[in-house]
Design an enzyme around this catalytic site. Structure first.
Site, PDB file in Angstrom:
ATOM      1  N   SER A  11     -63.458  -7.345  34.186  1.00  0.00           N
ATOM      2  CA  SER A  11     -63.992  -7.648  35.518  1.00  0.00           C
ATOM      3  C   SER A  11     -64.603  -9.042  35.497  1.00  0.00           C
ATOM      4  O   SER A  11     -65.584  -9.293  34.782  1.00  0.00           O
ATOM      5  CB  SER A  11     -65.067  -6.629  35.899  1.00  0.00           C
ATOM      6  OG  SER A  11     -65.852  -7.159  36.947  1.00  0.00           O
ATOM      7  N   HIS A  36     -59.594  -7.502  36.969  1.00  0.00           N
ATOM      8  CA  HIS A  36     -60.310  -6.758  38.021  1.00  0.00           C
ATOM      9  C   HIS A  36     -61.215  -7.734  38.775  1.00  0.00           C
ATOM     10  O   HIS A  36     -62.060  -8.402  38.178  1.00  0.00           O
ATOM     11  CB  HIS A  36     -61.127  -5.662  37.334  1.00  0.00           C
ATOM     12  CG  HIS A  36     -61.889  -4.752  38.227  1.00  0.00           C
ATOM     13  ND1 HIS A  36     -61.361  -3.573  38.727  1.00  0.00           N
ATOM     14  CD2 HIS A  36     -63.156  -4.815  38.713  1.00  0.00           C
ATOM     15  CE1 HIS A  36     -62.267  -2.957  39.469  1.00  0.00           C
ATOM     16  NE2 HIS A  36     -63.371  -3.693  39.480  1.00  0.00           N
ATOM     17  N   ASP A  38     -63.923  -8.128  41.760  1.00  0.00           N
ATOM     18  CA  ASP A  38     -64.873  -7.379  42.585  1.00  0.00           C
ATOM     19  C   ASP A  38     -65.211  -8.157  43.849  1.00  0.00           C
ATOM     20  O   ASP A  38     -65.804  -9.239  43.784  1.00  0.00           O
ATOM     21  CB  ASP A  38     -66.157  -7.119  41.790  1.00  0.00           C
ATOM     22  CG  ASP A  38     -65.952  -6.057  40.734  1.00  0.00           C
ATOM     23  OD1 ASP A  38     -65.505  -4.956  41.088  1.00  0.00           O
ATOM     24  OD2 ASP A  38     -66.229  -6.337  39.550  1.00  0.00           O
ATOM     25  N   MET A  40     -67.247  -8.258  47.339  1.00  0.00           N
ATOM     26  CA  MET A  40     -68.436  -7.657  47.968  1.00  0.00           C
ATOM     27  C   MET A  40     -68.820  -8.452  49.201  1.00  0.00           C
ATOM     28  O   MET A  40     -68.770  -9.690  49.179  1.00  0.00           O
ATOM     29  CB  MET A  40     -69.604  -7.661  46.987  1.00  0.00           C
ATOM     30  CG  MET A  40     -69.287  -7.021  45.650  1.00  0.00           C
ATOM     31  SD  MET A  40     -70.736  -7.062  44.582  1.00  0.00           S
ATOM     32  CE  MET A  40     -70.036  -6.429  43.047  1.00  0.00           C
ATOM     33  N   HIS A  69     -60.900  -5.006  43.899  1.00  0.00           N
ATOM     34  CA  HIS A  69     -61.771  -3.865  44.177  1.00  0.00           C
ATOM     35  C   HIS A  69     -62.597  -4.229  45.404  1.00  0.00           C
ATOM     36  O   HIS A  69     -63.549  -5.016  45.305  1.00  0.00           O
ATOM     37  CB  HIS A  69     -62.655  -3.600  42.944  1.00  0.00           C
ATOM     38  CG  HIS A  69     -63.621  -2.480  43.102  1.00  0.00           C
ATOM     39  ND1 HIS A  69     -64.610  -2.222  42.181  1.00  0.00           N
ATOM     40  CD2 HIS A  69     -63.772  -1.526  44.070  1.00  0.00           C
ATOM     41  CE1 HIS A  69     -65.321  -1.180  42.565  1.00  0.00           C
ATOM     42  NE2 HIS A  69     -64.835  -0.748  43.717  1.00  0.00           N
ATOM     43  N   MET A  71     -65.199  -3.808  47.883  1.00  0.00           N
ATOM     44  CA  MET A  71     -66.472  -3.146  48.235  1.00  0.00           C
ATOM     45  C   MET A  71     -66.960  -3.785  49.525  1.00  0.00           C
ATOM     46  O   MET A  71     -67.950  -4.536  49.552  1.00  0.00           O
ATOM     47  CB  MET A  71     -67.473  -3.327  47.081  1.00  0.00           C
ATOM     48  CG  MET A  71     -67.103  -2.498  45.852  1.00  0.00           C
ATOM     49  SD  MET A  71     -67.996  -3.004  44.367  1.00  0.00           S
ATOM     50  CE  MET A  71     -66.945  -4.326  43.821  1.00  0.00           C
ATOM     51  N   MET A 140     -66.396   5.511  39.971  1.00  0.00           N
ATOM     52  CA  MET A 140     -67.485   4.569  39.689  1.00  0.00           C
ATOM     53  C   MET A 140     -68.475   5.233  38.734  1.00  0.00           C
ATOM     54  O   MET A 140     -68.933   6.352  38.988  1.00  0.00           O
ATOM     55  CB  MET A 140     -68.222   4.162  40.969  1.00  0.00           C
ATOM     56  CG  MET A 140     -67.436   3.297  41.936  1.00  0.00           C
ATOM     57  SD  MET A 140     -66.837   1.723  41.255  1.00  0.00           S
ATOM     58  CE  MET A 140     -68.349   0.941  40.689  1.00  0.00           C
ATOM     59  N   GLY A 147     -73.044  -6.062  38.398  1.00  0.00           N
ATOM     60  CA  GLY A 147     -72.623  -5.883  37.020  1.00  0.00           C
ATOM     61  C   GLY A 147     -73.819  -5.570  36.143  1.00  0.00           C
ATOM     62  O   GLY A 147     -74.966  -5.551  36.608  1.00  0.00           O
ATOM     63  N   ASP A 178     -65.364   2.400  36.088  1.00  0.00           N
ATOM     64  CA  ASP A 178     -65.898   1.061  36.356  1.00  0.00           C
ATOM     65  C   ASP A 178     -67.418   1.116  36.408  1.00  0.00           C
ATOM     66  O   ASP A 178     -67.991   1.799  37.258  1.00  0.00           O
ATOM     67  CB  ASP A 178     -65.326   0.584  37.700  1.00  0.00           C
ATOM     68  CG  ASP A 178     -65.758  -0.835  38.066  1.00  0.00           C
ATOM     69  OD1 ASP A 178     -66.361  -1.514  37.225  1.00  0.00           O
ATOM     70  OD2 ASP A 178     -65.461  -1.238  39.208  1.00  0.00           O
ATOM     71  N   GLY A 179     -68.056   0.375  35.485  1.00  0.00           N
ATOM     72  CA  GLY A 179     -69.506   0.266  35.498  1.00  0.00           C
ATOM     73  C   GLY A 179     -70.117   0.699  34.183  1.00  0.00           C
ATOM     74  O   GLY A 179     -69.980   1.854  33.780  1.00  0.00           O
ATOM     75  N   GLY A 180     -70.734  -0.245  33.482  1.00  0.00           N
ATOM     76  CA  GLY A 180     -71.442   0.082  32.247  1.00  0.00           C
ATOM     77  C   GLY A 180     -70.532   0.464  31.099  1.00  0.00           C
ATOM     78  O   GLY A 180     -70.947   1.145  30.158  1.00  0.00           O
TER      79      GLY A 180
END
Ligand code: DX5
Ligand code: ZN
Length: 223
Positions: A11, A36, A38, A40, A69, A71, A140, A147, A178-180
């Site tokens: 990402s 990826h 992101d 937003m 992605h 958002m 998610m 991030g 996705d995430g962490g």
């Protein structure tokens, strides 16, 4: 599922934008499967990031598939611009979309791969009727918008339920998280059934080696 079926999707939210082309090229050489991106809008999530011009620039810098992605509110308004800029696949959210099937069909009509993302509080059951039309489901593992957040371990049973639903309805559909995601949480997510791992901070980490970070992730999930 064999472990070499696991795909890594760096990402770029965590990348150094002054060196974006070089960093993506390094991730590509180190075995990234897709990039990826992101997107937003400051409304759907409380943060701003990037738009179609970044896709257009990346399209010239890498041969990897580019995954947007979204958002954002009203993703339909932006699908054509992102497709024309060179997006290969879209991830749109279930949340806030009163006409998700229309959005999914719009993306398919544009000739692009389509995935639906669900936030941590959203049960996977909402995807039952749309799953047969999807190439990807994105679970998610943080609340979207930023991030470098902690992986929500409470999502592991949901990843398992998503895997069961995919195997029942559309086995070819990807299961992305996705995430962490780092070398530790990647192993847990894969054990629960994920086969596509998005990772930002764990790959583009403040001047440390992108190649070494990619290798760490790949090795972890191949053990
Ligand atoms: C969060 C984004 C993620 C983010 C992941 O809203 O959708 O793709 O970049 O970043 P890390 O890997 O740092 O959690
Ligand atoms: Zn994302």
């Amino acid at each position: 599922m064999t472990t070499n079926a696991i795909k890594l999707a760096p990402s770029i939210l965590a990348a150094d934008f002054a060196h974006l082309g070089d960093q993506v090229a390094e991730a590509e050489r180190a075995g990234a499967d897709r990039v990826h991106v992101d997107v937003m809008d400051g409304h759907f999530v409380p943060n701003l990031s990037m738009g179609a011009p970044i896709i257009r620039s990346l399209r010239k810098a890498t041969r990897l598939p580019l995954e947007a992605h979204l958002m954002i509110l009203n993703p339909d308004v932006f699908v054509d611009a992102f497709a024309q800029a060179g997006t290969d696949s879209f991830l749109v959210h279930w949340e806030g979309n009163n006409d998700l099937s229309r959005t999914v069909q719009h993306i398919k009509t544009a000739g692009k791969r389509v995935g639906v993302a669900i936030n941590p509080a959203t049960p996977v059951a909402v995807l039952e009727e749309v799953l047969q039309d999807l190439d990807q489901v994105l679970v998610m593992t943080v609340n979207p918008g930023f991030g470098n957040q902690h992986f929500l371990h409470t999502m592991l049973p949901k990843i398992k339920r998503t895997r069961e639903m995919i195997d029942r309805i559309k086995p070819a559909c990807g299961l992305e998280v996705d995430g962490g995601i780092d070398a530790t949480t990647a192993v847990l997510a894969v054990a629960a059934g994920a086969n596509v791992l998005v990772a930002g901070t764990a790959i583009f980490n403040d001047g440390k080696s992108i190649t070494a970070a990619m290798r760490r992730l790949r090795t972890a999930v191949q053990r």
